[in-house]
Design an enzyme around this catalytic site. Structure first.
Site, mmCIF file in Angstrom:
data_model
loop_
_atom_site.group_PDB
_atom_site.id
_atom_site.type_symbol
_atom_site.label_atom_id
_atom_site.label_comp_id
_atom_site.label_asym_id
_atom_site.label_seq_id
_atom_site.Cartn_x
_atom_site.Cartn_y
_atom_site.Cartn_z
ATOM 1 N N GLY A 206 0.804 -1.217 0.000
ATOM 2 C CA GLY A 206 0.000 0.000 0.000
ATOM 3 C C GLY A 206 0.832 1.260 0.000
ATOM 4 O O GLY A 206 2.067 1.232 0.092
ATOM 5 N N ARG B 34 3.898 6.109 1.851
ATOM 6 C CA ARG B 34 4.391 7.485 1.946
ATOM 7 C C ARG B 34 3.814 8.340 0.819
ATOM 8 O O ARG B 34 4.448 9.277 0.363
ATOM 9 C CB ARG B 34 5.918 7.524 1.914
ATOM 10 C CG ARG B 34 6.554 6.901 0.687
ATOM 11 C CD ARG B 34 8.053 6.767 0.859
ATOM 12 N NE ARG B 34 8.666 6.187 -0.325
ATOM 13 C CZ ARG B 34 9.402 6.861 -1.196
ATOM 14 N NH1 ARG B 34 9.603 8.147 -1.039
ATOM 15 N NH2 ARG B 34 9.944 6.258 -2.231
ATOM 16 N N ASP C 74 8.636 6.302 8.040
ATOM 17 C CA ASP C 74 8.258 7.665 8.435
ATOM 18 C C ASP C 74 7.326 8.336 7.439
ATOM 19 O O ASP C 74 6.831 9.438 7.695
ATOM 20 C CB ASP C 74 9.503 8.529 8.662
ATOM 21 C CG ASP C 74 10.376 8.684 7.411
ATOM 22 O OD1 ASP C 74 9.933 8.281 6.312
ATOM 23 O OD2 ASP C 74 11.500 9.196 7.542
ATOM 24 N N ARG D 235 3.085 13.828 -8.108
ATOM 25 C CA ARG D 235 3.170 12.911 -9.244
ATOM 26 C C ARG D 235 1.832 12.873 -9.971
ATOM 27 O O ARG D 235 0.768 12.863 -9.353
ATOM 28 C CB ARG D 235 3.554 11.512 -8.784
ATOM 29 C CG ARG D 235 3.649 10.517 -9.929
ATOM 30 C CD ARG D 235 4.398 9.272 -9.557
ATOM 31 N NE ARG D 235 3.669 8.400 -8.654
ATOM 32 C CZ ARG D 235 4.160 7.252 -8.166
ATOM 33 N NH1 ARG D 235 5.399 6.893 -8.464
ATOM 34 N NH2 ARG D 235 3.448 6.503 -7.362
ATOM 35 N N ARG E 139 -2.196 -0.978 -9.902
ATOM 36 C CA ARG E 139 -1.018 -1.817 -10.111
ATOM 37 C C ARG E 139 -1.434 -3.287 -10.221
ATOM 38 O O ARG E 139 -2.533 -3.658 -9.772
ATOM 39 C CB ARG E 139 -0.045 -1.648 -8.950
ATOM 40 C CG ARG E 139 0.276 -0.183 -8.625
ATOM 41 C CD ARG E 139 0.709 -0.047 -7.159
ATOM 42 N NE ARG E 139 0.899 1.352 -6.773
ATOM 43 C CZ ARG E 139 2.033 2.035 -6.854
ATOM 44 N NH1 ARG E 139 3.107 1.425 -7.334
ATOM 45 N NH2 ARG E 139 2.108 3.279 -6.469
ATOM 46 N N ASP F 172 4.131 -4.630 -7.563
ATOM 47 C CA ASP F 172 3.506 -3.397 -7.062
ATOM 48 C C ASP F 172 4.052 -2.165 -7.793
ATOM 49 O O ASP F 172 3.527 -1.058 -7.605
ATOM 50 C CB ASP F 172 3.701 -3.245 -5.555
ATOM 51 C CG ASP F 172 5.151 -3.385 -5.124
ATOM 52 O OD1 ASP F 172 5.690 -4.489 -5.261
ATOM 53 O OD2 ASP F 172 5.744 -2.394 -4.669
ATOM 54 N N ASP G 59 7.121 4.469 -10.474
ATOM 55 C CA ASP G 59 7.981 4.225 -9.317
ATOM 56 C C ASP G 59 9.460 4.178 -9.684
ATOM 57 O O ASP G 59 10.074 3.117 -9.809
ATOM 58 C CB ASP G 59 7.567 2.944 -8.576
ATOM 59 C CG ASP G 59 6.259 3.154 -7.821
ATOM 60 O OD1 ASP G 59 6.040 4.270 -7.329
ATOM 61 O OD2 ASP G 59 5.452 2.214 -7.739
#
Length: 492
Positions: free
Chosen positions: A88, A91, A123, A174, A181, A250, A260
């Site tokens: 998932g 970030r 994070d 983006r 996916r 993914d 990605d």
């Protein structure tokens, strides 16, 4: 509040188990680094408004724009062949969708926008280097004519993110045709949630493959269309020397876009075994393995669709195998067709594949630069005196000579005159690519000295990759031995 996006959201109409609703996490001091005015215009947005203080706050995640419905999407995935049932957006936050003036629909997503329920202890932030790398490479890919996600903006956060050391933080905006996916389908298939797989397939058909809805077997048509787009996409990667680096399921978009950009890189010297990614220990995603891995990823997609392809499992498997078998001829047609164009051949003859494969073999044996060899062949097609510049790229220059004689005989069978052949070759053989040493230099200047001028200059060069321009000669050259980049690193 910034209201220029004019969101028209459809993904959030899917059930809540497809995503988690949450707002981005605000940052300390957002500062706009780069706004993509040309892309803003493509989306029907006003670039001036996007540069306003409120819009910069929205691009950093400090302000939710009017009409946005922020979510983090759920998906799973095979990572280096090992299945992870829940990944998932750890970030990233999908703000929503916009419809461009031509009717095309695009996702607007913030990367580095804070923790989500899918962060798995991370994070949720992004460091400046990976944000700028994705901006550079995705925009270069777009200019090279490769289907790709795009970068609308980069914003620094005024906060540090801890990786091996403390690094400046950033957020990337983006733009993608969607963020669906192969791993999104796997997420629900792993839970035996056939209803969700069907809803997702219907959404993907409506969004990307509307012709499939009218087909006799819509889900077979969906799989066939994804296979066709992936075959074309990976062929385009190979034709420009691009190595994705992390072709996990993914990171495989059903829209057929490159998505990605982590430890991605472009080859310098041609070698099918080239690997740059520091985490690809065994070369799974090496340059030459990318077609094989694409088929492997598509097989994982096909597995998720089996309940939709036929009631009987053996019949569903048979259908899936038939569709997957079409990948290889589609890829080879796109790849070898592209290679023929790269050496100036507009027609097809029986010996062409051998001719171009022999060139690649000689390039590999002689450490010839991939991009520069094909670019210099453009001039050699019009003037044999330019052979000297090609020969100079080979460790053994005589290795080129016999091949060049065969090539010229074959060019002589083409109808076009030499200057026209040269011009056609220049249109498919770029002069400029995001060479790794130049990308790293731009990132280091930004990270270490807050100097974004190398980043801006590189973007300017890469925006017109097929057009040689005075003063940009160094951007076309391979790295000196001391400049070579041997490893690239994941953006997490």
């Amino acid at each position: 509040m910034p209201d220029g996006f004019h969101f028209d959201n459809t993904y959030v109409s899917l059930p809540e188990r497809f995503y988690a609703r949450l707002d981005p996490t605000p940052v300390a001091a957002p500062r706009l680094v780069r706004l993509n005015a040309a892309l803003a215009e493509r989306l029907g947005l006003d670039a001036g408004s996007l540069a306003s203080p409120d819009s910069v706050r929205a691009l950093a995640g400090n302000l939710v724009p009017d009409g946005a419905m922020p979510v983090a999407a759920a998906y799973a995935g095979h990572q280096f062949g090992h299945f992870v049932p829940q990944l998932g957006d750890g970030r990233a936050i999908l703000l929503g969708e916009v419809v461009a003036p031509d009717g095309a629909r695009f996702d607007i997503q913030l990367k580095g926008s804070g923790r989500t329920p899918f962060s798995r202890g991370g994070d949720g932030r992004a460091a400046l280097g990976p944000v700028l790398r994705e901006y550079i490479v995705s925009e270069a890919m777009g200019a090279l004519g490769v289907p790709t996600t795009r970068a609308l903006a980069a914003v620094t956060t005024g906060e540090g993110v801890r990786r091996e050391t403390m690094l400046p933080g950033a957020v990337l905006t983006r733009v993608a045709s969607s963020h669906i996916r192969v791993g999104t389908f796997q997420y629900f298939a792993a839970r035996a949630d056939t209803e969700a797989v069907r809803l997702l397939a219907d959404h993907a058909i409506a969004r990307h493959y509307p012709d499939a809805a009218a087909a006799e077997h819509p889900y077979r048509a969906l799989l066939d269309a994804v296979v066709a787009r992936q075959a074309s996409l990976v062929a385009r990667w190979l034709l420009i020397g691009f190595i994705h680096g992390v072709m996990n399921t993914d990171n495989c978009s059903v829209a057929g876009e490159t998505i990605d950009y982590g430890p991605c890189a472009f080859m310098d010297a041609y070698d099918p075994a080239t690997v740059f990614s520091s985490i690809d220990q065994h070369g799974r995603y090496a340059y030459g393995n990318q077609p094989r891995i694409a088929v492997w990823n598509l097989a994982r997609l096909a597995e998720t669709l089996l309940p939709l392809l036929a009631e009987a499992e053996d019949k569903a498997v048979e259908i899936a195998q038939e569709v997957l078998a079409a990948f290889s001829p589609r890829f080879e047609a796109a790849y070898f067709g592209g290679l023929r164009r790269k050496i100036g051949l507009a027609t097809e003859q029986d010996g062409d594949t051998t001719l171009v494969n022999d060139l690649l073999k000689l390039m590999a044996e002689n450490a010839a630069d991939f991009t520069l060899t094909f670019r210099r062949l453009c001039d050699a097609a019009a003037d044999p005196a330019a052979d000297a510049t090609v020969r100079a790229l080979f460790a053994d220059p005589t290795a080129y000579d016999f091949w060049a004689a065969r090539w010229r005989r074959r060019l002589g069978e083409e109808a076009a005159e030499p200057p026209a052949v040269r011009d056609a070759m220049r249109a498919v053989n770029p002069a400029y690519i995001p060479r790794n040493h130049l990308v790293e230099a731009a990132l280091n200047a930004a990270i270490e000295r807050d100097d974004f001028s190398p980043f801006e200059q590189l973007l300017e060069v890469l925006a017109r990759p097929f057009e040689e321009r005075p003063g940009f000669e160094r951007y076309a050259m391979p790295p000196a031995p001391e400049e070579r980049v041997l490893q690239t690193f994941c953006g997490t």
